[in-house]
Design an enzyme around this catalytic site. Structure first.
Site, mmCIF file in Angstrom:
data_model
loop_
_atom_site.group_PDB
_atom_site.id
_atom_site.type_symbol
_atom_site.label_atom_id
_atom_site.label_comp_id
_atom_site.label_asym_id
_atom_site.label_seq_id
_atom_site.Cartn_x
_atom_site.Cartn_y
_atom_site.Cartn_z
ATOM 1 N N CYS A 1 0.833 -1.209 0.000
ATOM 2 C CA CYS A 1 0.000 0.000 0.000
ATOM 3 C C CYS A 1 0.867 1.259 0.000
ATOM 4 C CB CYS A 1 -0.926 -0.062 1.218
ATOM 5 S SG CYS A 1 -1.645 1.506 1.727
ATOM 6 N N CYS B 1 0.119 3.993 2.530
ATOM 7 C CA CYS B 1 0.520 3.561 3.882
ATOM 8 C C CYS B 1 1.989 3.893 4.117
ATOM 9 C CB CYS B 1 0.341 2.046 4.049
ATOM 10 S SG CYS B 1 -1.357 1.489 3.903
#
Ligand code: ZN
Length: 144
Positions: free
Chosen positions: A69, A72
């Site tokens: 991700c 993230c």
């Protein structure tokens, strides 16, 4: 013990109890010696996640993330900055939702990054999406 605080060691999982007045003195884990409140973000697994989120007195903010991700990874240094700023008032941890899928399924997490704030052994609030440290700090302070 009067005004005893309970804190799970985020490193080894040991449940520690100490007087609330000692929080400023930098209490250490009775088992592994790690500082219990040090302003760092600690990676946790399923068991430590459940123990800490369900029993700890001090607010705990968990970053639900995954290695694939991008947002993230972008948010990680911002999250670390907020952890330093709120040292002594809240603890910060992160859990890999790819590795610990049972946790994210149980919490019905649909998108990451997601922050969940816990206090007094229960979920208090959620903040989704990649955020700058100022937003994360404001989010936590709102619930302290
Ligand atoms: Zn420990």
């Amino acid at each position: 013990m009067e005004n005893a605080l309970r804190l799970t060691c985020l490193s080894c999982g040991q449940a520690n109890r100490f007087p609330a007045a000692r929080l400023d003195a930098g209490p250490k884990c009775a088992k592994c010696g790690l500082l219990l409140v040090d302003g760092d973000v600690i990676a946790i697994g399923h068991q430590r996640h459940d123990k800490a989120t369900q029993t700890d007195a001090l607010p705990l903010i968990v970053d639900y993330w995954a290695p694939w991700c991008g947002p993230c990874r972008t948010m990680a240094p911002e999250f670390a900055k907020a952890a330093k700023a709120l040292r002594g008032q809240a603890r910060f941890a992160k859990i890999d939702t790819e590795q610990y899928q049972a946790v994210s399924q149980r919490l019905q997490i649909r998108g990451i990054p997601l922050l969940i704030l816990y206090a007094g052994g229960r979920e208090v609030a959620r903040l989704s999406g990649a955020r700058p440290s100022a937003d994360i700090e404001a989010f936590v302070r709102q619930h302290l």
